[in-house]
Design a protein around this motif. Structure first.
Motif, PDB file in Angstrom:
ATOM      1  N   GLY A  40     -32.833 -13.332  13.373  1.00 21.87           N
ATOM      2  CA  GLY A  40     -31.736 -12.499  12.894  1.00 21.87           C
ATOM      3  C   GLY A  40     -31.084 -11.681  13.992  1.00 21.87           C
ATOM      4  N   HIS A  41     -30.151 -10.829  13.584  1.00 16.31           N
ATOM      5  CA  HIS A  41     -29.358 -10.030  14.519  1.00 16.31           C
ATOM      6  C   HIS A  41     -28.974  -8.715  13.847  1.00 16.31           C
ATOM      7  CE1 HIS A  41     -25.664 -10.850  12.260  1.00 16.31           C
ATOM      8  NE2 HIS A  41     -26.188 -12.048  12.060  1.00 16.31           N
ATOM      9  N   ARG A  42     -28.331  -7.828  14.642  1.00 13.76           N
ATOM     10  CA  ARG A  42     -28.010  -6.483  14.146  1.00 13.76           C
ATOM     11  C   ARG A  42     -26.524  -6.273  13.872  1.00 13.76           C
ATOM     12  NH1 ARG A  42     -31.750  -5.466  18.380  1.00 13.76           N
ATOM     13  NH2 ARG A  42     -33.766  -4.724  17.596  1.00 13.76           N
ATOM     14  N   ALA A  43     -25.694  -7.268  14.130  1.00  8.05           N
ATOM     15  CA  ALA A  43     -24.248  -7.086  13.907  1.00  8.05           C
ATOM     16  C   ALA A  43     -23.956  -6.964  12.410  1.00  8.05           C
ATOM     17  CB  ALA A  43     -23.477  -8.258  14.502  1.00  8.05           C
ATOM     18  N   GLN A  44     -23.028  -6.093  12.075  1.00  4.26           N
ATOM     19  CA  GLN A  44     -22.657  -5.885  10.680  1.00  4.26           C
ATOM     20  C   GLN A  44     -21.386  -6.641  10.291  1.00  4.26           C
ATOM     21  OE1 GLN A  44     -24.653  -4.185   8.402  1.00  4.26           O
ATOM     22  NE2 GLN A  44     -26.008  -4.473  10.170  1.00  4.26           N
ATOM     23  N   THR A  45     -20.558  -6.973  11.270  1.00  2.00           N
ATOM     24  CA  THR A  45     -19.331  -7.727  11.010  1.00  2.00           C
ATOM     25  C   THR A  45     -19.221  -8.851  12.034  1.00  2.00           C
ATOM     26  OG1 THR A  45     -17.910  -6.424  12.472  1.00  2.00           O
ATOM     27  CG2 THR A  45     -18.193  -5.615  10.203  1.00  2.00           C
ATOM     28  N   ARG A  46     -18.396  -9.847  11.734  1.00  2.00           N
ATOM     29  CA  ARG A  46     -18.205 -10.950  12.672  1.00  2.00           C
ATOM     30  C   ARG A  46     -17.539 -10.448  13.952  1.00  2.00           C
ATOM     31  NH1 ARG A  46     -19.664 -15.846  11.330  1.00  2.00           N
ATOM     32  NH2 ARG A  46     -19.780 -15.143   9.159  1.00  2.00           N
ATOM     33  N   GLU A  47     -16.680  -9.438  13.838  1.00  2.00           N
ATOM     34  CA  GLU A  47     -16.047  -8.858  15.020  1.00  2.00           C
ATOM     35  C   GLU A  47     -17.099  -8.222  15.926  1.00  2.00           C
ATOM     36  OE1 GLU A  47     -12.380  -5.815  16.178  1.00  2.00           O
ATOM     37  OE2 GLU A  47     -13.327  -5.689  14.194  1.00  2.00           O
ATOM     38  N   ASP A  48     -18.033  -7.465  15.333  1.00  2.00           N
ATOM     39  CA  ASP A  48     -19.116  -6.873  16.127  1.00  2.00           C
ATOM     40  C   ASP A  48     -19.950  -7.971  16.790  1.00  2.00           C
ATOM     41  OD1 ASP A  48     -18.355  -4.350  15.343  1.00  2.00           O
ATOM     42  OD2 ASP A  48     -19.839  -4.202  13.725  1.00  2.00           O
ATOM     43  N   PHE A  49     -20.217  -9.009  16.038  1.00  2.00           N
ATOM     44  CA  PHE A  49     -21.031 -10.115  16.534  1.00  2.00           C
ATOM     45  C   PHE A  49     -20.399 -10.729  17.783  1.00  2.00           C
ATOM     46  CE2 PHE A  49     -22.466 -14.633  16.131  1.00  2.00           C
ATOM     47  CZ  PHE A  49     -23.835 -14.425  16.157  1.00  2.00           C
ATOM     48  N   VAL A  50     -19.111 -11.026  17.709  1.00  2.00           N
ATOM     49  CA  VAL A  50     -18.409 -11.641  18.835  1.00  2.00           C
ATOM     50  C   VAL A  50     -18.355 -10.695  20.028  1.00  2.00           C
ATOM     51  CG1 VAL A  50     -16.175 -12.527  19.613  1.00  2.00           C
ATOM     52  CG2 VAL A  50     -17.068 -13.183  17.354  1.00  2.00           C
ATOM     53  N   GLN A  51     -18.103  -9.414  19.765  1.00  2.00           N
ATOM     54  CA  GLN A  51     -18.009  -8.448  20.870  1.00  2.00           C
ATOM     55  C   GLN A  51     -19.338  -8.307  21.606  1.00  2.00           C
ATOM     56  OE1 GLN A  51     -16.460  -4.792  19.240  1.00  2.00           O
ATOM     57  NE2 GLN A  51     -14.331  -5.530  19.238  1.00  2.00           N
ATOM     58  N   LEU A  52     -20.433  -8.258  20.886  1.00  2.00           N
ATOM     59  CA  LEU A  52     -21.738  -8.149  21.536  1.00  2.00           C
ATOM     60  C   LEU A  52     -22.049  -9.382  22.377  1.00  2.00           C
ATOM     61  CD1 LEU A  52     -23.713  -6.534  18.585  1.00  2.00           C
ATOM     62  CD2 LEU A  52     -23.224  -5.464  20.798  1.00  2.00           C
ATOM     63  N   ILE A  53     -21.626 -10.555  21.913  1.00  2.00           N
ATOM     64  CA  ILE A  53     -21.797 -11.780  22.702  1.00  2.00           C
ATOM     65  C   ILE A  53     -20.953 -11.714  23.973  1.00  2.00           C
ATOM     66  CG2 ILE A  53     -21.353 -14.264  22.731  1.00  2.00           C
ATOM     67  CD1 ILE A  53     -21.970 -14.223  19.684  1.00  2.00           C
ATOM     68  N   GLU A  54     -19.702 -11.332  23.829  1.00  2.00           N
ATOM     69  CA  GLU A  54     -18.795 -11.273  24.983  1.00  2.00           C
ATOM     70  C   GLU A  54     -19.276 -10.274  26.025  1.00  2.00           C
ATOM     71  OE1 GLU A  54     -15.081 -10.442  23.081  1.00  2.00           O
ATOM     72  OE2 GLU A  54     -14.579 -12.577  22.800  1.00  2.00           O
ATOM     73  N   ARG A  55     -19.942  -9.213  25.581  1.00  2.00           N
ATOM     74  CA  ARG A  55     -20.449  -8.182  26.502  1.00  2.00           C
ATOM     75  C   ARG A  55     -21.850  -8.504  27.024  1.00  2.00           C
ATOM     76  NH1 ARG A  55     -19.044  -3.291  22.344  1.00  2.00           N
ATOM     77  NH2 ARG A  55     -16.769  -3.291  22.543  1.00  2.00           N
ATOM     78  N   ASN A  56     -22.419  -9.630  26.589  1.00  2.00           N
ATOM     79  CA  ASN A  56     -23.788 -10.006  26.967  1.00  2.00           C
ATOM     80  C   ASN A  56     -24.805  -8.943  26.580  1.00  2.00           C
ATOM     81  OD1 ASN A  56     -23.420 -12.608  28.132  1.00  2.00           O
ATOM     82  ND2 ASN A  56     -22.514 -11.633  29.937  1.00  2.00           N
ATOM     83  N   GLU A  57     -24.584  -8.284  25.455  1.00  2.00           N
ATOM     84  CA  GLU A  57     -25.501  -7.243  24.980  1.00  2.00           C
ATOM     85  C   GLU A  57     -26.546  -7.868  24.048  1.00  2.00           C
ATOM     86  OE1 GLU A  57     -23.576  -3.738  23.515  1.00  2.00           O
ATOM     87  OE2 GLU A  57     -22.125  -3.681  25.162  1.00  2.00           O
ATOM     88  N   TRP A  58     -27.306  -8.790  24.616  1.00  2.00           N
ATOM     89  CA  TRP A  58     -28.242  -9.568  23.812  1.00  2.00           C
ATOM     90  C   TRP A  58     -29.392  -8.712  23.287  1.00  2.00           C
ATOM     91  CZ3 TRP A  58     -26.126 -13.852  22.364  1.00  2.00           C
ATOM     92  CH2 TRP A  58     -25.177 -14.462  23.192  1.00  2.00           C
ATOM     93  N   ASP A  59     -29.862  -7.758  24.079  1.00  2.00           N
ATOM     94  CA  ASP A  59     -30.965  -6.908  23.623  1.00  2.00           C
ATOM     95  C   ASP A  59     -30.555  -6.075  22.419  1.00  2.00           C
ATOM     96  OD1 ASP A  59     -32.654  -7.878  25.562  1.00  2.00           O
ATOM     97  OD2 ASP A  59     -32.307  -6.227  26.968  1.00  2.00           O
ATOM     98  N   HIS A  60     -29.296  -5.707  22.368  1.00  2.00           N
ATOM     99  CA  HIS A  60     -28.806  -4.935  21.227  1.00  2.00           C
ATOM    100  C   HIS A  60     -28.561  -5.839  20.018  1.00  2.00           C
ATOM    101  CE1 HIS A  60     -26.899  -1.759  18.971  1.00  2.00           C
ATOM    102  NE2 HIS A  60     -25.803  -2.482  18.838  1.00  2.00           N
TER     103      HIS A  60
END
Length: 314
Positions: free
Chosen positions: A131-151
């Motif tokens: 699983g993951h911690r993103a609450q929206t698809r926009e958050d999900f994409v932004q965390l990927i683009e920022r390489n914030e994998w630990d978050h």
């Protein structure tokens, strides 16, 4: 007598594989980087071969098509399940699987891939990603683009004997030092989201499937509530690990003798510990077999652990 169909596994070398399939089960593996044992499989990417009886040398794929009576004359076109053992000697890529509808549209009619894991062994302080911690698809994409994998990624501590249900749409990865039995839909549809920027011997990174992974990941993540139940049959403790729309999975802990009524359906079985006999037929750690649908009542005895599964009823 119950006529068991014993199967020869197919082995797959993987970047993240190791030697535990040999060290734990005594299998003859192709290399020191053997990551997968396709133990009960009729998938075209690796189909098991029957090793005993009148069907010796026949592939499970062919058996399914030519002898449907062994499987209760099923309605499915293809054998629906696949049993594997995975040796995660290194972290696996973070990935997600599509459901049936998406896979059918985008993967040439392939099934989707819902799976489950039974942890056979793991190193101390082992974990996996689920699983993951993103609450929206926009958050999900932004965390990927920022390489914030630990978050983004949820890490869960594990121990031998743990069981996890991983429906399609669930972001997941096995991590270093983990040996698991996996039961899944018979599919090889996998979308790789993140691979730790690893490269092969030629300096090349493995292919990612970012857009497809983003398309199919469930957002937000919700944990599936799969509760186990236990009951006793003779000297066998039967634990129902999961009953899902795709498969049911059971753990049989046998310490003596137990008589089972006719199952009325075919069963997939993997012996994970010990040895015994099923209707007088010896079974040992590392064996994988099918109990045909037309089997009658049977008796199992010995000291062994067997993981048993079957497709869910249509």
């Amino acid at each position: 007598m119950t006529k068991l169909l014993f199967l020869e596994p197919v082995f797959k070398e993987r970047l993240w594989g190791g030697t535990k399939l040999r060290d734990t089960f005594g299998y003859e593996i192709p290399s020191e980087r053997t990551g997968e044992c396709w133990a009960i499989s009729a998938h075209p990417h690796g189909t098991s071969i029957v090793r005993n009886g009148p069907f010796s040398g026949t592939s499970l794929h062919r058996l399914w098509n030519e002898h449907p009576g062994l499987f209760g004359h099923p309605k499915e076109d293809a054998f629906p399940l696949l049993t594997k053992i995975l040796d995660a000697n290194m972290d696996l890529s973070v990935q997600v699987h599509p459901d049936d509808a998406y896979a059918h549209r985008h993967e040439n009619g392939e099934l989707g891939k819902t799976e489950c894991w039974y942890v056979l062994d793991c190193k101390k302080d082992a974990e996996l990603i689920l699983g993951h911690r993103a609450q929206t698809r926009e958050d999900f994409v932004q965390l990927i683009e920022r390489n914030e994998w630990d978050h983004l990624l949820r890490r869960i501590p594990i121990k031998p004997g743990d069981f996890f249900y991983v429906p399609s749409g669930t972001l997941h990865a096995l991590c270093e030092g983990t040996l698991v039995l996996e039961i899944q839909q018979s599919s090889d549809a996998t979308y790789r989201l993140y691979d730790y920027d690893r490269t092969d011997g030629n300096g090349n990174k493995r292919e990612l499937h970012l857009q497809k992974a983003i398309d199919v990941t469930d957002i937000p993540h919700t944990d599936e509530n799969v509760k186990s139940t236990k009951h006793q049959i003779g000297d066998a403790l039967i634990t129902t690990l999961a009953e899902t729309p795709f498969f049911s999975v059971y753990q049989w802990d046998v310490s003596g003798k137990a008589s089972f009524p006719a199952p009325g359906r075919y069963l997939l079985a993997s012996v994970m510990k010990g040895r015994g006999e099923l209707d007088g037929c010896p079974i040992h750690k590392g064996d994988h077999f099918i109990v045909p649908a037309d089997s009658g009542d049977f008796v199992i005895e010995g000291d062994c652990e067997v993981i048993v599964s079957h497709p869910s009823s249509p």
